[in-house]
Design a protein around this motif. Sequence first.
Motif, PDB file in Angstrom:
ATOM      1  N   TRP A  48      34.223  43.188  48.703  1.00 23.19           N
ATOM      2  CA  TRP A  48      35.171  42.868  47.637  1.00 23.19           C
ATOM      3  C   TRP A  48      34.641  43.328  46.281  1.00 23.19           C
ATOM      4  O   TRP A  48      35.372  43.922  45.490  1.00 23.19           O
ATOM      5  N   SER A  49      33.368  43.054  46.012  1.00 22.79           N
ATOM      6  CA  SER A  49      32.759  43.465  44.736  1.00 22.79           C
ATOM      7  C   SER A  49      32.819  44.973  44.559  1.00 22.79           C
ATOM      8  O   SER A  49      33.150  45.466  43.471  1.00 22.79           O
ATOM      9  N   ASN A  50      32.516  45.704  45.611  1.00 23.40           N
ATOM     10  CA  ASN A  50      32.567  47.168  45.542  1.00 23.40           C
ATOM     11  C   ASN A  50      33.991  47.673  45.330  1.00 23.40           C
ATOM     12  O   ASN A  50      34.223  48.625  44.576  1.00 23.40           O
ATOM     13  N   THR A  51      34.937  47.028  45.984  1.00 23.12           N
ATOM     14  CA  THR A  51      36.344  47.418  45.830  1.00 23.12           C
ATOM     15  C   THR A  51      36.812  47.200  44.394  1.00 23.12           C
ATOM     16  O   THR A  51      37.403  48.095  43.773  1.00 23.12           O
ATOM     17  N   VAL A  52      36.522  46.013  43.861  1.00 26.13           N
ATOM     18  CA  VAL A  52      36.940  45.685  42.494  1.00 26.13           C
ATOM     19  C   VAL A  52      36.252  46.613  41.495  1.00 26.13           C
ATOM     20  O   VAL A  52      36.880  47.105  40.557  1.00 26.13           O
ATOM     21  N   ARG A  53      34.964  46.865  41.680  1.00 26.88           N
ATOM     22  CA  ARG A  53      34.232  47.760  40.783  1.00 26.88           C
ATOM     23  C   ARG A  53      34.841  49.158  40.804  1.00 26.88           C
ATOM     24  O   ARG A  53      35.023  49.794  39.773  1.00 26.88           O
ATOM     25  N   GLY A  54      35.185  49.644  41.980  1.00 30.01           N
ATOM     26  CA  GLY A  54      35.807  50.965  42.096  1.00 30.01           C
ATOM     27  C   GLY A  54      37.144  51.040  41.376  1.00 30.01           C
ATOM     28  O   GLY A  54      37.438  52.016  40.675  1.00 30.01           O
ATOM     29  N   LEU A  55      37.962  50.004  41.542  1.00 32.84           N
ATOM     30  CA  LEU A  55      39.264  49.967  40.858  1.00 32.84           C
ATOM     31  C   LEU A  55      39.075  49.893  39.348  1.00 32.84           C
ATOM     32  O   LEU A  55      39.760  50.591  38.590  1.00 32.84           O
ATOM     33  N   PHE A  56      38.139  49.043  38.919  1.00 34.60           N
ATOM     34  CA  PHE A  56      37.856  48.899  37.488  1.00 34.60           C
ATOM     35  C   PHE A  56      37.415  50.243  36.901  1.00 34.60           C
ATOM     36  O   PHE A  56      37.927  50.681  35.866  1.00 34.60           O
ATOM     37  N   ASP A  57      36.481  50.894  37.575  1.00 31.60           N
ATOM     38  CA  ASP A  57      35.970  52.185  37.086  1.00 31.60           C
ATOM     39  C   ASP A  57      37.069  53.238  37.032  1.00 31.60           C
ATOM     40  O   ASP A  57      37.135  54.031  36.090  1.00 31.60           O
ATOM     41  N   GLN A  58      37.920  53.248  38.039  1.00 29.41           N
ATOM     42  CA  GLN A  58      39.023  54.217  38.080  1.00 29.41           C
ATOM     43  C   GLN A  58      39.937  54.050  36.867  1.00 29.41           C
ATOM     44  O   GLN A  58      40.286  55.027  36.195  1.00 29.41           O
ATOM     45  N   LEU A  59      40.318  52.812  36.572  1.00 32.90           N
ATOM     46  CA  LEU A  59      41.204  52.564  35.435  1.00 32.90           C
ATOM     47  C   LEU A  59      40.482  52.774  34.104  1.00 32.90           C
ATOM     48  O   LEU A  59      41.080  53.255  33.136  1.00 32.90           O
TER      49      LEU A  59
END
Length: 98
Positions: A48-59
């Motif tokens: 979950w942390s990796n998923t959220v970090r990836g989405l955050f970085d993308q935006l």
Amino acid sequence: MSSTQPSTILSEPACTVLVFPLARRTEKVRRVAELLERKHGREAEVYWSNTVRGLFDQLDRAGIDRDDIRREVDAFQVAVQAELRRRCFVWGPTGGAA
């Protein structure tokens, strides 16, 4: 008589348009829910942390304001939780107390 009116266009805050809001990315929401369903404990937390970090970085790379990113990630989390509940209801044990 010349009238000069201040331009309201320049004084209005800029807006951000998200063409594909995270919570509306149905396949992403379903895939994350599916993978979270298979993981437990620390493994689920890391995923979950990796998923959220990836989405955050993308935006963030797209220039989206950080407050807007947080709202998007929060909405995505709500969508994933709703999908997990839906999956439990649809795929859960059958039967009743009758």
